[in-house]
Design a protein around this motif. Structure first.
Motif, PDB file in Angstrom:
ATOM      1  N   ASP A   1      23.973  12.173  -2.194  1.00 58.53           N
ATOM      2  CA  ASP A   1      23.183  12.248  -0.961  1.00 58.53           C
ATOM      3  C   ASP A   1      22.875  10.839  -0.462  1.00 58.53           C
ATOM      4  N   PRO A   2      23.861  10.194   0.169  1.00 56.37           N
ATOM      5  CA  PRO A   2      23.640   8.821   0.632  1.00 56.37           C
ATOM      6  C   PRO A   2      22.596   8.724   1.743  1.00 56.37           C
ATOM      7  N   GLU A   3      22.513   9.718   2.599  1.00 62.14           N
ATOM      8  CA  GLU A   3      21.537   9.666   3.702  1.00 62.14           C
ATOM      9  C   GLU A   3      20.105   9.692   3.184  1.00 62.14           C
ATOM     10  N   GLY A   4      19.862  10.392   2.076  1.00 56.54           N
ATOM     11  CA  GLY A   4      18.523  10.468   1.498  1.00 56.54           C
ATOM     12  C   GLY A   4      18.236   9.391   0.471  1.00 56.54           C
ATOM     13  N   ALA A   5      19.203   8.518   0.227  1.00 60.69           N
ATOM     14  CA  ALA A   5      19.065   7.473  -0.789  1.00 60.69           C
ATOM     15  C   ALA A   5      18.034   6.425  -0.392  1.00 60.69           C
ATOM     16  N   LEU A   6      17.523   5.738  -1.390  1.00 58.86           N
ATOM     17  CA  LEU A   6      16.634   4.599  -1.178  1.00 58.86           C
ATOM     18  C   LEU A   6      17.309   3.336  -1.667  1.00 58.86           C
ATOM     19  N   VAL A   7      17.405   2.346  -0.809  1.00 55.94           N
ATOM     20  CA  VAL A   7      17.912   1.037  -1.201  1.00 55.94           C
ATOM     21  C   VAL A   7      16.710   0.241  -1.701  1.00 55.94           C
ATOM     22  N   LEU A   8      16.727  -0.129  -2.970  1.00 54.06           N
ATOM     23  CA  LEU A   8      15.642  -0.903  -3.568  1.00 54.06           C
ATOM     24  C   LEU A   8      15.852  -2.391  -3.368  1.00 54.06           C
TER      25      LEU A   8
ATOM     26  N   HIS B   1      21.003  -2.106  -5.016  1.00 48.51           N
ATOM     27  CA  HIS B   1      20.447  -1.310  -6.104  1.00 48.51           C
ATOM     28  C   HIS B   1      19.855  -0.093  -5.405  1.00 48.51           C
ATOM     29  N   VAL B   2      20.292   1.102  -5.795  1.00 50.40           N
ATOM     30  CA  VAL B   2      20.046   2.307  -5.001  1.00 50.40           C
ATOM     31  C   VAL B   2      19.659   3.499  -5.877  1.00 50.40           C
ATOM     32  N   VAL B   3      18.707   4.281  -5.376  1.00 56.91           N
ATOM     33  CA  VAL B   3      18.425   5.598  -5.958  1.00 56.91           C
ATOM     34  C   VAL B   3      19.108   6.617  -5.060  1.00 56.91           C
ATOM     35  N   ASP B   4      19.984   7.431  -5.635  1.00 55.46           N
ATOM     36  CA  ASP B   4      20.704   8.467  -4.894  1.00 55.46           C
ATOM     37  C   ASP B   4      19.701   9.483  -4.354  1.00 55.46           C
ATOM     38  N   GLY B   5      19.887   9.883  -3.113  1.00 54.89           N
ATOM     39  CA  GLY B   5      19.013  10.878  -2.513  1.00 54.89           C
ATOM     40  C   GLY B   5      18.990  12.192  -3.268  1.00 54.89           C
ATOM     41  N   ALA B   6      20.058  12.513  -3.975  1.00 51.76           N
ATOM     42  CA  ALA B   6      20.122  13.744  -4.762  1.00 51.76           C
ATOM     43  C   ALA B   6      19.189  13.695  -5.975  1.00 51.76           C
ATOM     44  N   GLU B   7      18.752  12.486  -6.353  1.00 54.85           N
ATOM     45  CA  GLU B   7      17.889  12.324  -7.528  1.00 54.85           C
ATOM     46  C   GLU B   7      16.507  11.795  -7.157  1.00 54.85           C
ATOM     47  N   ILE B   8      16.215  11.789  -5.879  1.00 54.14           N
ATOM     48  CA  ILE B   8      14.987  11.186  -5.364  1.00 54.14           C
ATOM     49  C   ILE B   8      13.722  11.927  -5.803  1.00 54.14           C
ATOM     50  N   GLU B   9      13.856  13.179  -6.181  1.00 53.40           N
ATOM     51  CA  GLU B   9      12.696  13.976  -6.604  1.00 53.40           C
ATOM     52  C   GLU B   9      12.305  13.692  -8.061  1.00 53.40           C
ATOM     53  N   LEU B  10      13.184  13.050  -8.820  1.00 55.76           N
ATOM     54  CA  LEU B  10      12.874  12.732 -10.223  1.00 55.76           C
ATOM     55  C   LEU B  10      11.798  11.652 -10.284  1.00 55.76           C
ATOM     56  N   PRO B  11      10.889  11.705 -11.254  1.00 53.29           N
ATOM     57  CA  PRO B  11       9.851  10.679 -11.338  1.00 53.29           C
ATOM     58  C   PRO B  11      10.392   9.290 -11.696  1.00 53.29           C
TER      59      PRO B  11
ATOM     60  N   SER C   1       0.849  -1.193   0.000  1.00 54.78           N
ATOM     61  CA  SER C   1       0.000   0.000   0.000  1.00 54.78           C
ATOM     62  C   SER C   1       0.885   1.244   0.000  1.00 54.78           C
ATOM     63  N   ASP C   2       0.286   2.382  -0.336  1.00 54.94           N
ATOM     64  CA  ASP C   2       1.037   3.631  -0.296  1.00 54.94           C
ATOM     65  C   ASP C   2       1.541   3.914   1.117  1.00 54.94           C
ATOM     66  N   GLY C   3       0.746   3.574   2.120  1.00 57.69           N
ATOM     67  CA  GLY C   3       1.184   3.753   3.508  1.00 57.69           C
ATOM     68  C   GLY C   3       2.407   2.925   3.832  1.00 57.69           C
ATOM     69  N   GLU C   4       2.423   1.677   3.371  1.00 60.90           N
ATOM     70  CA  GLU C   4       3.589   0.810   3.594  1.00 60.90           C
ATOM     71  C   GLU C   4       4.810   1.347   2.855  1.00 60.90           C
ATOM     72  N   ILE C   5       4.598   1.839   1.646  1.00 59.49           N
ATOM     73  CA  ILE C   5       5.700   2.383   0.849  1.00 59.49           C
ATOM     74  C   ILE C   5       6.262   3.629   1.519  1.00 59.49           C
ATOM     75  N   ASP C   6       5.388   4.503   1.985  1.00 62.96           N
ATOM     76  CA  ASP C   6       5.847   5.726   2.666  1.00 62.96           C
ATOM     77  C   ASP C   6       6.611   5.391   3.941  1.00 62.96           C
ATOM     78  N   ALA C   7       6.121   4.419   4.720  1.00 64.55           N
ATOM     79  CA  ALA C   7       6.809   4.010   5.953  1.00 64.55           C
ATOM     80  C   ALA C   7       8.178   3.417   5.630  1.00 64.55           C
ATOM     81  N   TRP C   8       8.271   2.645   4.553  1.00 62.66           N
ATOM     82  CA  TRP C   8       9.540   2.062   4.104  1.00 62.66           C
ATOM     83  C   TRP C   8      10.544   3.172   3.782  1.00 62.66           C
TER      84      TRP C   8
ATOM     85  N   THR D   1      11.129  11.395  -0.009  1.00 62.43           N
ATOM     86  CA  THR D   1       9.998  11.078  -0.878  1.00 62.43           C
ATOM     87  C   THR D   1      10.272   9.757  -1.594  1.00 62.43           C
ATOM     88  N   VAL D   2       9.296   9.323  -2.374  1.00 68.09           N
ATOM     89  CA  VAL D   2       9.433   8.109  -3.178  1.00 68.09           C
ATOM     90  C   VAL D   2       9.173   8.494  -4.631  1.00 68.09           C
TER      91      VAL D   2
END
Length: 184
Positions: A99-106, A115-125, A33-40, A48-49
């Motif tokens: 921005d490693p602190e803001g990164a998302l580990v997929l 497999h990681v999205v850099d926190g500096a690029e997290i705002e991109l769709p 769910s979106d709630g689970e994704i946001d909590a993750w 953001t995601v």
């Protein structure tokens, strides 16, 4: 075939639909769910995601089935511990992320490949995805999350071939992954 000007979420759904039309059982994965994704994301320290990441996890965020079987993928499988493992790995690789602190580990595999999205690029769709492996050079391996998702999509034809060979060889035990494929 991906629609060139489609949104990130639409591209992800199209890739998934192609896998299903190739014979993947749609019920072999379970989305979050979106709630689970946001909590993750919050648990990993992300602001953001990205749209594409959210759509991937809406499709398979709770159970990824054949997607990267053997690796950790999903909102409950890849949490703060995975992020901590990533952060511990980065200094030996000259800190490649802006921005490693803001990164998302997929994805985390055995606590040494990510497999990681850099926190500096997290705002991109549909941001690029990094491949980071302990002891190896880090790289933006995939130009976008949608390209990454297409790349990691299971090759159902290949799975079917393997299954046919096993049957031809008289193997009595059918592998567990066979349940994820629609019978012909």
């Amino acid at each position: 075939m991906t629609v060139p000007n489609a949104g990130a979420a639409e591209r992800i759904r199209e890739i998934f639909a192609t896998a299903v039309s190739d014979g993947l059982r749609a019920d072999s994965v379970r989305g979050a769910s979106d709630g689970e994704i946001d909590a993750w994301a919050t648990g990993q320290g992300s602001r953001t995601v990205p749209e594409a990441v959210r759509e991937v996890f809406r499709l398979l965020g709770n159970d990824h089935g054949l997607w990267l079987a053997g690796s950790s993928l999903g909102v409950h499988a890849v949490g703060r511990d995975a992020k901590n493992h990533l952060l511990a790995t980065l200094p030996a690789l000259d800190d490649p992320l802006a921005d490693p602190e803001g990164a998302l580990v997929l994805v985390e595999h055995q606590s040494y490949t990510f497999h990681v999205v850099d926190g500096a690029e997290i705002e991109l769709p549909d941001p690029p995805v990094w491949l980071i492996t302990e002891g190896e050079e880090a790289a933006k391996q995939w130009d976008s999350v949608s390209f990454w998702f297409r790349t990691i999509t299971p090759d159902i034809a290949r799975y079917r071939e393997r299954l046919e060979v096993m049957r031809e060889l008289g193997r009595r035990r059918i592998p567990d992954w066979a349940q994820y494929i629609e019978p012909r």
